[in-house]
Design a protein around this motif. Sequence first.
Motif, PDB file in Angstrom:
ATOM      1  N   THR A 124      -2.589  -1.639   1.536  1.00  0.00           N
ATOM      2  CA  THR A 124      -2.841  -0.402   2.275  1.00  0.00           C
ATOM      3  C   THR A 124      -2.737   0.815   1.358  1.00  0.00           C
ATOM      4  OG1 THR A 124      -1.989  -1.441   4.280  1.00  0.00           O
ATOM      5  CG2 THR A 124      -2.083   0.940   4.300  1.00  0.00           C
ATOM      6  N   ALA A 125      -2.121   0.656   0.214  1.00  0.00           N
ATOM      7  CA  ALA A 125      -1.907   1.762  -0.731  1.00  0.00           C
ATOM      8  C   ALA A 125      -3.197   2.032  -1.512  1.00  0.00           C
ATOM      9  CB  ALA A 125      -0.744   1.444  -1.661  1.00  0.00           C
ATOM     10  N   LEU A 126      -4.208   2.465  -0.767  1.00  0.00           N
ATOM     11  CA  LEU A 126      -5.542   2.730  -1.314  1.00  0.00           C
ATOM     12  C   LEU A 126      -6.054   4.035  -0.738  1.00  0.00           C
ATOM     13  CD1 LEU A 126      -7.056  -0.793  -0.581  1.00  0.00           C
ATOM     14  CD2 LEU A 126      -6.304   0.027  -2.827  1.00  0.00           C
ATOM     15  N   GLY A 127      -6.840   4.765  -1.523  1.00  0.00           N
ATOM     16  CA  GLY A 127      -7.436   5.989  -1.025  1.00  0.00           C
ATOM     17  C   GLY A 127      -8.776   6.255  -1.683  1.00  0.00           C
ATOM     18  N   LEU A 128      -9.602   6.997  -0.978  1.00  0.00           N
ATOM     19  CA  LEU A 128     -10.927   7.389  -1.476  1.00  0.00           C
ATOM     20  C   LEU A 128     -11.086   8.898  -1.365  1.00  0.00           C
ATOM     21  CD1 LEU A 128     -13.007   4.733   0.486  1.00  0.00           C
ATOM     22  CD2 LEU A 128     -12.604   4.723  -1.987  1.00  0.00           C
ATOM     23  N   THR A 129     -11.756   9.469  -2.337  1.00  0.00           N
ATOM     24  CA  THR A 129     -12.116  10.879  -2.280  1.00  0.00           C
ATOM     25  C   THR A 129     -13.469  11.039  -2.956  1.00  0.00           C
ATOM     26  OG1 THR A 129     -11.251  13.136  -2.587  1.00  0.00           O
ATOM     27  CG2 THR A 129     -11.003  11.606  -4.459  1.00  0.00           C
ATOM     28  N   PRO A 141      -2.775   2.905  -6.550  1.00  0.00           N
ATOM     29  CA  PRO A 141      -1.583   2.968  -7.388  1.00  0.00           C
ATOM     30  C   PRO A 141      -0.831   1.640  -7.524  1.00  0.00           C
ATOM     31  CG  PRO A 141      -1.282   4.243  -5.367  1.00  0.00           C
ATOM     32  CD  PRO A 141      -2.714   3.840  -5.421  1.00  0.00           C
ATOM     33  N   CYS A 142      -1.055   0.719  -6.615  1.00  0.00           N
ATOM     34  CA  CYS A 142      -0.431  -0.608  -6.703  1.00  0.00           C
ATOM     35  C   CYS A 142      -1.449  -1.673  -7.112  1.00  0.00           C
ATOM     36  CB  CYS A 142       0.221  -0.979  -5.373  1.00  0.00           C
ATOM     37  SG  CYS A 142       1.525   0.168  -4.884  1.00  0.00           S
ATOM     38  N   GLY A 143      -2.634  -1.227  -7.526  1.00  0.00           N
ATOM     39  CA  GLY A 143      -3.679  -2.154  -7.931  1.00  0.00           C
ATOM     40  C   GLY A 143      -4.507  -2.632  -6.753  1.00  0.00           C
ATOM     41  N   ILE A 144      -5.549  -3.408  -7.064  1.00  0.00           N
ATOM     42  CA  ILE A 144      -6.455  -3.910  -6.021  1.00  0.00           C
ATOM     43  C   ILE A 144      -6.337  -5.421  -5.824  1.00  0.00           C
ATOM     44  CG2 ILE A 144      -8.129  -2.048  -6.301  1.00  0.00           C
ATOM     45  CD1 ILE A 144      -9.876  -4.189  -7.865  1.00  0.00           C
ATOM     46  N   GLN A 145      -5.565  -6.083  -6.665  1.00  0.00           N
ATOM     47  CA  GLN A 145      -5.523  -7.542  -6.605  1.00  0.00           C
ATOM     48  C   GLN A 145      -5.088  -8.072  -5.240  1.00  0.00           C
ATOM     49  OE1 GLN A 145      -6.931  -9.687  -8.774  1.00  0.00           O
ATOM     50  NE2 GLN A 145      -7.612  -7.716  -9.570  1.00  0.00           N
ATOM     51  N   ASP A 146      -4.054  -7.471  -4.667  1.00  0.00           N
ATOM     52  CA  ASP A 146      -3.567  -7.972  -3.375  1.00  0.00           C
ATOM     53  C   ASP A 146      -4.604  -7.802  -2.274  1.00  0.00           C
ATOM     54  OD1 ASP A 146      -1.242  -8.719  -4.646  1.00  0.00           O
ATOM     55  OD2 ASP A 146      -0.060  -7.037  -3.880  1.00  0.00           O
ATOM     56  N   MET A 150      -6.600 -10.848  -0.396  1.00  0.00           N
ATOM     57  CA  MET A 150      -6.215 -10.908   1.018  1.00  0.00           C
ATOM     58  C   MET A 150      -4.738 -11.251   1.177  1.00  0.00           C
ATOM     59  SD  MET A 150      -9.648 -12.419   2.808  1.00  0.00           S
ATOM     60  CE  MET A 150      -9.930 -13.793   1.680  1.00  0.00           C
ATOM     61  N   GLU A 151      -3.915 -10.588   0.373  1.00  0.00           N
ATOM     62  CA  GLU A 151      -2.469 -10.793   0.412  1.00  0.00           C
ATOM     63  C   GLU A 151      -1.780  -9.524   0.897  1.00  0.00           C
ATOM     64  OE1 GLU A 151      -2.012 -14.090  -3.108  1.00  0.00           O
ATOM     65  OE2 GLU A 151      -1.729 -11.996  -3.658  1.00  0.00           O
ATOM     66  N   VAL A 152      -0.911  -9.697   1.889  1.00  0.00           N
ATOM     67  CA  VAL A 152      -0.124  -8.586   2.415  1.00  0.00           C
ATOM     68  C   VAL A 152       1.265  -8.694   1.797  1.00  0.00           C
ATOM     69  CG1 VAL A 152       0.796  -7.476   4.488  1.00  0.00           C
ATOM     70  CG2 VAL A 152      -1.441  -8.613   4.568  1.00  0.00           C
ATOM     71  N   LYS A 185      -2.865 -13.856   3.694  1.00  0.00           N
ATOM     72  CA  LYS A 185      -1.561 -14.453   3.368  1.00  0.00           C
ATOM     73  C   LYS A 185      -0.541 -13.322   3.466  1.00  0.00           C
ATOM     74  CE  LYS A 185      -3.769 -16.353  -0.406  1.00  0.00           C
ATOM     75  NZ  LYS A 185      -4.862 -15.762  -0.604  1.00  0.00           N
ATOM     76  N   VAL A 186       0.424 -13.484   4.341  1.00  0.00           N
ATOM     77  CA  VAL A 186       1.413 -12.448   4.562  1.00  0.00           C
ATOM     78  C   VAL A 186       2.725 -12.848   3.889  1.00  0.00           C
ATOM     79  CG1 VAL A 186       2.717 -11.152   6.311  1.00  0.00           C
ATOM     80  CG2 VAL A 186       0.330 -11.793   6.749  1.00  0.00           C
ATOM     81  N   TYR A 187       3.245 -11.969   3.063  1.00  0.00           N
ATOM     82  CA  TYR A 187       4.483 -12.229   2.352  1.00  0.00           C
ATOM     83  C   TYR A 187       5.610 -11.399   2.957  1.00  0.00           C
ATOM     84  CZ  TYR A 187       1.545 -14.447  -1.123  1.00  0.00           C
ATOM     85  OH  TYR A 187       0.661 -15.280  -1.757  1.00  0.00           O
ATOM     86  N   HIS A 188       6.755 -12.038   3.085  1.00  0.00           N
ATOM     87  CA  HIS A 188       7.937 -11.386   3.653  1.00  0.00           C
ATOM     88  C   HIS A 188       8.911 -11.038   2.532  1.00  0.00           C
ATOM     89  CE1 HIS A 188       6.700 -12.237   7.775  1.00  0.00           C
ATOM     90  NE2 HIS A 188       6.243 -13.372   7.285  1.00  0.00           N
TER      91      HIS A 188
END
Length: 190
Positions: A124-129, A141-146, A150-152, A185-188
């Motif tokens: 979710t840490a993504l933005g567009l301008t 800022p946390c990369g796009i790999q997750d 499709m990893e939460v 895939k959801v990680y806790h």
Amino acid sequence: MKLETEEDIIQLIKEDEWMMGILQTAKFLRLPDWWVCAGFVRSKIWDILHGFTERTPMPDVDVVYFDMSCVDEEVEKQLEQKLKEMNSTIPWSVKNQARMHIINNNQPYSSSVDAISKFPETATALGLTLDKQNNVILTAPCGIQDVINMEVKPTPYFTEDTERAVIYEDRITKKNWKQTWNQLKVYHIK
């Protein structure tokens, strides 16, 4: 369509007339350090990766900006109203990140991107301008790999203390994204 790089994501956005319209509308406000972020970007990527032909509905479209000179919440409401007047079909949400650290019980943010880096999930840490030439700019800022895998997962900020870990766990339970995007895939936080 392959989604492996930031350029792939930018191309995906550029080809989406609806998303480009939202970016153009947000740009019209001429806000400092503005971004359309979070689910607006993440949901598009997950929809494509799941092969959806219809856009997944979003509860809101988040527009963030950073303006320390005016942290009055009423200004945000006025900005939302302007956006609604320009496009009433969009559920706009406008937040000045120069004040949101108070709401989120954090240290002050230094910019919108700093605030985005402290969103609960990396995907979710993504933005567009848009820049002055209307080129699409992506911040991740946390990369796009997750997001493309499709990893939460929690952002590093949310693994730093127990209170934030609880917020992350509550949020992924409430959002229940796996119901919409079943390949996630959801990680806790352990």
